[in-house]
Scaffold this motif. Structure first.
Motif, short mmCIF file in Angstrom:
data_model
loop_
_atom_site.label_atom_id
_atom_site.label_comp_id
_atom_site.label_asym_id
_atom_site.label_seq_id
_atom_site.Cartn_x
_atom_site.Cartn_y
_atom_site.Cartn_z
N ASN A 27 2.09 -6.81 43.63
CA ASN A 27 0.77 -6.18 43.65
C ASN A 27 0.61 -5.19 42.50
N CYS A 28 -0.63 -4.70 42.40
CA CYS A 28 -1.03 -3.82 41.31
C CYS A 28 -1.14 -4.56 39.99
N VAL A 29 -1.47 -5.88 40.05
CA VAL A 29 -1.95 -6.55 38.84
C VAL A 29 -3.48 -6.45 38.88
N LEU A 30 -4.08 -6.17 37.74
CA LEU A 30 -5.53 -6.03 37.64
C LEU A 30 -6.12 -7.28 37.01
N LEU A 31 -7.39 -7.56 37.32
CA LEU A 31 -8.06 -8.69 36.66
C LEU A 31 -7.92 -8.51 35.16
N PRO A 32 -7.39 -9.54 34.46
CA PRO A 32 -7.02 -9.33 33.05
C PRO A 32 -8.23 -9.35 32.11
N ARG A 33 -8.08 -8.63 31.01
CA ARG A 33 -9.07 -8.75 29.93
C ARG A 33 -8.90 -10.13 29.30
N GLU A 43 -8.73 -10.81 26.30
CA GLU A 43 -7.86 -10.79 25.12
C GLU A 43 -6.38 -11.04 25.45
N TYR A 44 -5.97 -10.87 26.71
CA TYR A 44 -4.55 -11.17 27.01
C TYR A 44 -4.37 -12.16 28.17
N LYS A 45 -5.50 -12.66 28.69
CA LYS A 45 -5.43 -13.57 29.84
C LYS A 45 -4.50 -14.77 29.59
N GLU A 46 -4.60 -15.34 28.37
CA GLU A 46 -3.84 -16.58 28.12
C GLU A 46 -2.35 -16.32 27.84
N ARG A 47 -1.98 -15.07 27.69
CA ARG A 47 -0.55 -14.78 27.54
C ARG A 47 0.00 -14.04 28.76
N MET A 48 -0.80 -14.06 29.84
CA MET A 48 -0.33 -13.42 31.08
C MET A 48 0.05 -14.50 32.09
N PHE A 49 1.06 -14.20 32.93
CA PHE A 49 1.55 -15.11 33.97
C PHE A 49 1.78 -14.28 35.24
N THR A 50 1.69 -14.94 36.38
CA THR A 50 2.03 -14.27 37.64
C THR A 50 3.12 -15.06 38.35
N PRO A 70 -7.25 -15.11 38.66
CA PRO A 70 -8.03 -16.26 38.19
C PRO A 70 -7.84 -16.49 36.69
N GLY A 71 -7.59 -17.73 36.32
CA GLY A 71 -7.45 -18.07 34.90
C GLY A 71 -6.09 -17.72 34.33
N VAL A 72 -5.16 -17.28 35.19
CA VAL A 72 -3.82 -16.89 34.72
C VAL A 72 -2.81 -17.87 35.32
N GLN A 73 -1.91 -18.40 34.47
CA GLN A 73 -0.94 -19.39 34.96
C GLN A 73 0.05 -18.76 35.94
N THR A 121 -2.16 -1.16 27.91
CA THR A 121 -0.81 -1.51 27.47
C THR A 121 -0.71 -2.99 27.10
N PHE A 122 -1.27 -3.86 27.95
CA PHE A 122 -1.15 -5.29 27.69
C PHE A 122 -2.00 -5.71 26.49
N SER A 123 -3.10 -4.96 26.22
CA SER A 123 -3.89 -5.25 25.02
C SER A 123 -3.15 -4.78 23.78
N LYS A 124 -2.49 -3.63 23.88
CA LYS A 124 -1.85 -3.02 22.71
C LYS A 124 -0.66 -3.86 22.22
N TYR A 125 0.12 -4.42 23.16
CA TYR A 125 1.33 -5.16 22.77
C TYR A 125 1.06 -6.66 22.95
N PRO A 126 0.93 -7.41 21.86
CA PRO A 126 0.51 -8.82 21.96
C PRO A 126 1.65 -9.76 22.35
#
Ligand code: FSO
Ligand code: SF4
Length: 428
Positions: A196-202, A204-211, A218-221, A183-188
């Protein structure tokens, strides 16, 4: 068992057969089980505290529960079962606290249709359980032309009057927690993970993901202070989404008041044999092939069955049109996993309506479990002495034969099997 919590540990690596201290494998597993239930309670307590709600009794229980798992404190296989049941009761108290926090802050949910798919414009997908984080984001994005979408356990947010009033909360993208990579890859768009239930990001979307909150990757703002400016800036710099056909519509937001307003009609329909059974099919979704059971189970239910559901396990069947029985919907989504307390409240109200005990109601519970919050809920249901529940898609790995035997003998707990056979058994 596996225990390496003290310096006596076998071969200095871990006690796996029996503890050097004498701890028996079943005691070790019950201690693990208690810790799992405590983790579940902590998640709900955390979200209640986010909204300013706390409970001293629950806090005190957490101390007692943790302490009882410390080395050389509690070696009793029976007392640890009692403690697990007490954890179940404390989890009921915690879910009540969180429900009160949600309802008093955002109003009691009302049935709401949620379209699945994107609309033209910049967007942010919000996943997880924190309604507080979603609310703050909705406030900070108001009037900025950004559409907010829910994912997974955030879907029930649409039913709360205090959140649905935001017109830019436009719908849902994707389904349960484990579809997030697709889902997160499909919608940019920008993505916010609130629990909880966040998965280690790909990549391709790591830099547009936040927690936010306890969620961190790791690597997510990470957003520390509910200031979602970086998420908003990212959403605005990304390409706009296009309109999709939003043919799938999910209905969520059945609060206890809505369901119980149907009580006289429900009584009439049950007495006329037009409703034969209520089945709560709730819990977590799982990528395991065995989880297909829940789709097939709901598909094959007789027309005289009303399905109550909650948590992300609902994505196995919440796009089905089950229709209604003379105005009583056959698929009633009560909300997030913590809204198991709404199911309990409804069940208790039905016992009063029909003048019977909980286990005499035409109600069967079919659970799917994924992680520790579901373990806490299982012990809550056992603490209410609910018998004959079905559990899947696999039996809990922490429960050895001794523990399973206790659950089967005392509570008639059953593993899910073949959907048709289970339906036959339930319908008698
Ligand atoms: Fe699902 Fe995850 Fe609510 Fe669970 S998103 S699996 S027990 O955490 O949370 O239902
Ligand atoms: Fe082994 Fe007991 Fe120490 Fe655990 S507490 S590591 S079982 S000796």
């Amino acid at each position: 068992m596996f225990c390496y919590q003290c310096s006596q540990t076998a071969r200095e690596t871990g006690c796996t057969v029996v503890g050097v201290c004498g701890k028996q494998p079943t005691v070790a597993r019950l201690q693990d089980n208690l810790l799992f239930a405590i983790k579940g309670i902590s998640a709900y307590l955390y979200h209640a505290r986010e909204l300013g709600y706390t409970d001293d009794d629950v806090d005190a229980f957490l101390e007692k529960g943790f302490f009882s798992t410390l080395t050389n404190v509690n070696f009793d296989a029976a007392d640890l079962v009692e403690l697990a049941l007490e954890a179940g009761q404390m989890n009921i108290k915690t879910m009540q606290l969180l429900k009160k926090a949600h309802n008093e802050t955002y109003g009691e949910p009302v049935p709401t249709e949620v379209p699945v798919g994107s609309v033209k414009g910049p967007g942010i997908i919000v996943t997880g359980h924190s309604l507080k984080n979603l609310e703050e984001l909705l406030k900070q994005t108001e009037g900025k032309g950004i559409n907010i979408y829910t994912h997974s356990e955030m879907l029930p947010a649409h039913g709360y009057p205090g959140l649905k009033k935001y017109k830019h909360l436009v719908g849902q993208l994707g389904g349960p927690w484990f579809d997030q990579k697709q889902t997160f890859s499909k919608y940019p768009v920008a993505i916010l993970g609130t629990s909880n239930c966040v998965l280690l990001p790909r990549d391709e979307y790591k830099e547009r993901m936040f927690t936010s909150g306890v969620a961190q990757l790791p690597g997510v703002q990470h957003i520390d202070d509910n200031d979602f400016t970086p998420v908003i800036e990212k959403a605005l710099e990304l390409p706009e989404l296009e309109d999709e056909a939003r043919d799938t519509v999910l209905t969520t937001g059945f609060g206890a008041s809505t369901v119980l307003s149907l009580a006289p009609k429900i009584k009439e329909l049950v007495e006329a044999g037009k409703i034969k059974q209520f089945i709560l099919v709730g819990g977590c979704d799982s990528p395991k092939p065995q989880a297909k059971y829940y789709t097939e189970f709901v598909e094959k239910l007789p027309k005289e069955v009303v399905v109550l559901t909650l948590a992300c396990g609902k994505y196995r069947f919440n796009d089905m049109d089950l229709g209604d029985i003379e105005g009583v919907p056959r698929l009633i989504d009560l909300g997030q996993c913590n809204d198991a307390i709404v199911a309990v409240d409804i069940a208790v109200a039905l016992t009063e309506l029909f003048g019977v005990e909980l286990n005499e109601l035409p109600l069967t519970i079919v659970l799917s479990w994924m992680e520790q919050k579901a373990a806490a809920i299982l012990w809550s249901l056992l603490a209410l002495d609910i018998k004959g529940m079905y559990i899947g898609p696999i039996l809990p790995g922490w429960a050895n034969e001794d523990i399973i035997n206790v659950l089967v003998e005392n509570y008639d707990l059953k593993p899910i099997g073949d959907p048709e056979e289970d339906i036959k058994a339930i319908m008698g």
